[in-house]
Design a protein around this motif. Structure first.
Motif, PDB file in Angstrom:
ATOM      1  N   THR A 198     -16.409  -7.809   5.645  1.00 43.01           N
ATOM      2  CA  THR A 198     -17.780  -7.793   6.158  1.00 43.01           C
ATOM      3  C   THR A 198     -18.630  -6.691   5.524  1.00 43.01           C
ATOM      4  OG1 THR A 198     -17.163  -6.378   8.020  1.00 43.01           O
ATOM      5  CG2 THR A 198     -17.104  -8.763   8.380  1.00 43.01           C
ATOM      6  N   THR A 199     -17.993  -5.663   4.930  1.00 43.97           N
ATOM      7  CA  THR A 199     -18.775  -4.578   4.329  1.00 43.97           C
ATOM      8  C   THR A 199     -19.359  -4.959   2.977  1.00 43.97           C
ATOM      9  OG1 THR A 199     -16.852  -3.599   3.245  1.00 43.97           O
ATOM     10  CG2 THR A 199     -17.377  -2.812   5.479  1.00 43.97           C
ATOM     11  N   LYS A 200     -18.781  -5.938   2.306  1.00 41.71           N
ATOM     12  CA  LYS A 200     -19.257  -6.427   0.999  1.00 41.71           C
ATOM     13  C   LYS A 200     -19.191  -5.366  -0.109  1.00 41.71           C
ATOM     14  CE  LYS A 200     -21.069 -10.395   2.650  1.00 41.71           C
ATOM     15  NZ  LYS A 200     -20.149 -11.380   2.954  1.00 41.71           N
ATOM     16  N   ASN A 201     -18.443  -4.298   0.104  1.00 45.59           N
ATOM     17  CA  ASN A 201     -18.305  -3.261  -0.933  1.00 45.59           C
ATOM     18  C   ASN A 201     -17.197  -3.594  -1.934  1.00 45.59           C
ATOM     19  OD1 ASN A 201     -20.307  -1.813   0.307  1.00 45.59           O
ATOM     20  ND2 ASN A 201     -18.917  -0.407   1.360  1.00 45.59           N
ATOM     21  N   PHE A 202     -16.395  -4.584  -1.626  1.00 48.15           N
ATOM     22  CA  PHE A 202     -15.261  -4.929  -2.486  1.00 48.15           C
ATOM     23  C   PHE A 202     -15.361  -6.386  -2.911  1.00 48.15           C
ATOM     24  CE2 PHE A 202     -13.841  -1.676   0.512  1.00 48.15           C
ATOM     25  CZ  PHE A 202     -13.379  -0.701  -0.349  1.00 48.15           C
ATOM     26  N   SER A 203     -14.733  -6.687  -4.035  1.00 50.36           N
ATOM     27  CA  SER A 203     -14.664  -8.063  -4.502  1.00 50.36           C
ATOM     28  C   SER A 203     -13.796  -8.869  -3.533  1.00 50.36           C
ATOM     29  CB  SER A 203     -14.051  -8.083  -5.908  1.00 50.36           C
ATOM     30  OG  SER A 203     -13.652  -9.377  -6.256  1.00 50.36           O
ATOM     31  N   PRO A 204     -14.319  -9.936  -2.957  1.00 54.68           N
ATOM     32  CA  PRO A 204     -13.560 -10.695  -1.945  1.00 54.68           C
ATOM     33  C   PRO A 204     -12.223 -11.231  -2.462  1.00 54.68           C
ATOM     34  CG  PRO A 204     -15.837 -11.474  -2.051  1.00 54.68           C
ATOM     35  CD  PRO A 204     -15.651 -10.492  -3.162  1.00 54.68           C
ATOM     36  N   GLY A 205     -12.193 -11.711  -3.689  1.00 53.70           N
ATOM     37  CA  GLY A 205     -10.947 -12.266  -4.245  1.00 53.70           C
ATOM     38  C   GLY A 205      -9.884 -11.204  -4.408  1.00 53.70           C
TER      39      GLY A 205
ATOM     40  N   LEU B 233      -9.750  -8.261  -2.938  1.00 47.47           N
ATOM     41  CA  LEU B 233      -9.420  -7.740  -1.616  1.00 47.47           C
ATOM     42  C   LEU B 233      -8.422  -8.652  -0.910  1.00 47.47           C
ATOM     43  CD1 LEU B 233     -10.239  -5.505   0.448  1.00 47.47           C
ATOM     44  CD2 LEU B 233     -11.831  -7.167   1.388  1.00 47.47           C
ATOM     45  N   LYS B 234      -8.719  -9.948  -0.935  1.00 48.01           N
ATOM     46  CA  LYS B 234      -7.844 -10.920  -0.265  1.00 48.01           C
ATOM     47  C   LYS B 234      -6.454 -10.929  -0.891  1.00 48.01           C
ATOM     48  CE  LYS B 234      -7.435 -15.615   1.253  1.00 48.01           C
ATOM     49  NZ  LYS B 234      -8.121 -16.651   1.927  1.00 48.01           N
ATOM     50  N   ARG B 235      -6.381 -10.921  -2.237  1.00 47.51           N
ATOM     51  CA  ARG B 235      -5.074 -10.924  -2.913  1.00 47.51           C
ATOM     52  C   ARG B 235      -4.250  -9.690  -2.547  1.00 47.51           C
ATOM     53  NH1 ARG B 235      -8.043 -12.951  -7.179  1.00 47.51           N
ATOM     54  NH2 ARG B 235      -8.258 -10.890  -8.123  1.00 47.51           N
ATOM     55  N   GLN B 236      -4.893  -8.527  -2.511  1.00 48.10           N
ATOM     56  CA  GLN B 236      -4.179  -7.293  -2.209  1.00 48.10           C
ATOM     57  C   GLN B 236      -3.630  -7.308  -0.774  1.00 48.10           C
ATOM     58  OE1 GLN B 236      -3.427  -5.119  -4.526  1.00 48.10           O
ATOM     59  NE2 GLN B 236      -2.265  -3.889  -3.087  1.00 48.10           N
ATOM     60  N   PHE B 237      -4.473  -7.728   0.163  1.00 51.69           N
ATOM     61  CA  PHE B 237      -4.022  -7.778   1.550  1.00 51.69           C
ATOM     62  C   PHE B 237      -2.945  -8.838   1.747  1.00 51.69           C
ATOM     63  CE2 PHE B 237      -7.635  -5.110   2.589  1.00 51.69           C
ATOM     64  CZ  PHE B 237      -7.140  -4.358   3.645  1.00 51.69           C
ATOM     65  N   GLU B 238      -3.099  -9.998   1.111  1.00 49.67           N
ATOM     66  CA  GLU B 238      -2.088 -11.050   1.225  1.00 49.67           C
ATOM     67  C   GLU B 238      -0.742 -10.579   0.669  1.00 49.67           C
ATOM     68  OE1 GLU B 238      -2.117 -13.985   2.812  1.00 49.67           O
ATOM     69  OE2 GLU B 238      -4.097 -13.407   3.536  1.00 49.67           O
ATOM     70  N   LYS B 239      -0.789  -9.825  -0.397  1.00 49.41           N
ATOM     71  CA  LYS B 239       0.434  -9.283  -0.998  1.00 49.41           C
ATOM     72  C   LYS B 239       1.137  -8.349  -0.009  1.00 49.41           C
ATOM     73  CE  LYS B 239       1.883  -6.348  -4.824  1.00 49.41           C
ATOM     74  NZ  LYS B 239       1.401  -5.471  -5.887  1.00 49.41           N
ATOM     75  N   GLU B 240       0.374  -7.455   0.610  1.00 47.41           N
ATOM     76  CA  GLU B 240       0.938  -6.520   1.585  1.00 47.41           C
ATOM     77  C   GLU B 240       1.481  -7.253   2.810  1.00 47.41           C
ATOM     78  OE1 GLU B 240       1.455  -3.198   1.423  1.00 47.41           O
ATOM     79  OE2 GLU B 240       0.759  -3.287  -0.658  1.00 47.41           O
ATOM     80  N   ILE B 241       0.745  -8.231   3.296  1.00 44.15           N
ATOM     81  CA  ILE B 241       1.179  -9.003   4.460  1.00 44.15           C
ATOM     82  C   ILE B 241       2.442  -9.792   4.125  1.00 44.15           C
ATOM     83  CG2 ILE B 241       0.566 -10.954   5.968  1.00 44.15           C
ATOM     84  CD1 ILE B 241      -2.378  -9.855   5.821  1.00 44.15           C
ATOM     85  N   GLN B 242       2.484 -10.381   2.943  1.00 44.76           N
ATOM     86  CA  GLN B 242       3.659 -11.157   2.518  1.00 44.76           C
ATOM     87  C   GLN B 242       4.907 -10.270   2.420  1.00 44.76           C
ATOM     88  OE1 GLN B 242       3.635 -14.437   2.422  1.00 44.76           O
ATOM     89  NE2 GLN B 242       5.820 -14.387   2.057  1.00 44.76           N
ATOM     90  N   MET B 243       4.733  -9.054   1.910  1.00 42.09           N
ATOM     91  CA  MET B 243       5.872  -8.123   1.827  1.00 42.09           C
ATOM     92  C   MET B 243       6.441  -7.856   3.218  1.00 42.09           C
ATOM     93  SD  MET B 243       4.757  -5.334  -1.110  1.00 42.09           S
ATOM     94  CE  MET B 243       5.068  -4.026   0.017  1.00 42.09           C
ATOM     95  N   ARG B 244       5.573  -7.650   4.184  1.00 39.55           N
ATOM     96  CA  ARG B 244       6.035  -7.389   5.545  1.00 39.55           C
ATOM     97  C   ARG B 244       6.673  -8.630   6.173  1.00 39.55           C
ATOM     98  NH1 ARG B 244       2.611  -3.854   3.958  1.00 39.55           N
ATOM     99  NH2 ARG B 244       2.528  -1.757   4.813  1.00 39.55           N
ATOM    100  N   LYS B 245       6.156  -9.801   5.866  1.00 41.14           N
ATOM    101  CA  LYS B 245       6.757 -11.029   6.391  1.00 41.14           C
ATOM    102  C   LYS B 245       8.160 -11.238   5.825  1.00 41.14           C
ATOM    103  CE  LYS B 245       2.592 -13.528   7.664  1.00 41.14           C
ATOM    104  NZ  LYS B 245       1.727 -14.672   7.456  1.00 41.14           N
ATOM    105  N   GLU B 246       8.359 -10.865   4.569  1.00 36.74           N
ATOM    106  CA  GLU B 246       9.696 -10.946   3.971  1.00 36.74           C
ATOM    107  C   GLU B 246      10.647  -9.986   4.682  1.00 36.74           C
ATOM    108  OE1 GLU B 246      10.959 -13.000   1.620  1.00 36.74           O
ATOM    109  OE2 GLU B 246       9.040 -14.046   1.667  1.00 36.74           O
TER     110      GLU B 246
END
Length: 128
Positions: A48-55, A57-70
């Motif tokens: 919502t802040t629009k300070n980061f590239s959405p793509g 940002l999403k890839r980085q967070f998905e990577k972190e979330i996926q690591m925790r799910k593993e």
């Protein structure tokens, strides 16, 4: 002369240690789930802040979330295995470094063999 040697610490599975391990695994799983939720919340907040590239940002967070799910899947597997193991089984808990005294005339293979410390309900049961 002294040298450092790695010693395996093994735990004999009892009702008490089994319950303790189960509690540890469940707490770890809960912590990982909380981290996933926190990451998802943080991702939405940053989007919502629009300070980061959405793509990116999403890839980085998905990577972190996926690591925790593993890690959650691994903990769930450990819980399943714990239920299968019979009481009296020896579980490798960790490895520690110890100082060993060696001297001329010692039999090398006996001194360097894989020693183990066996623990039962927090008390040293045997040193092999």
């Amino acid at each position: 002369m002294q040298m450092i040697q790695t010693v395996v610490v093994k735990q004999i599975l009892t009702e008490k240690s089994k319950q303790s391990l189960l509690n540890t695994y469940q707490a770890k799983k809960l912590q990982l789930q909380k981290e996933c939720d926190q990451l998802q919340f943080e991702q939405k907040r940053l989007e919502t802040t629009k300070n980061f590239s959405p793509g990116t940002l999403k890839r980085q967070f998905e990577k972190e979330i996926q690591m925790r799910k593993e890690k959650i899947k691994l903990v769930e597997f450990q819980i399943e295995q714990l239920h299968i193991l019979p009481l009296g089984s020896e579980l490798t808990e960790k490895e520690v470094q110890v100082l060993v005294e060696i001297k001329v005339g010692d039999i090398w293979d006996e001194r360097i063999g894989q020693p183990a410390i066996i623990i039962k309900d927090g008390i040293i049961e045997e040193i092999r």
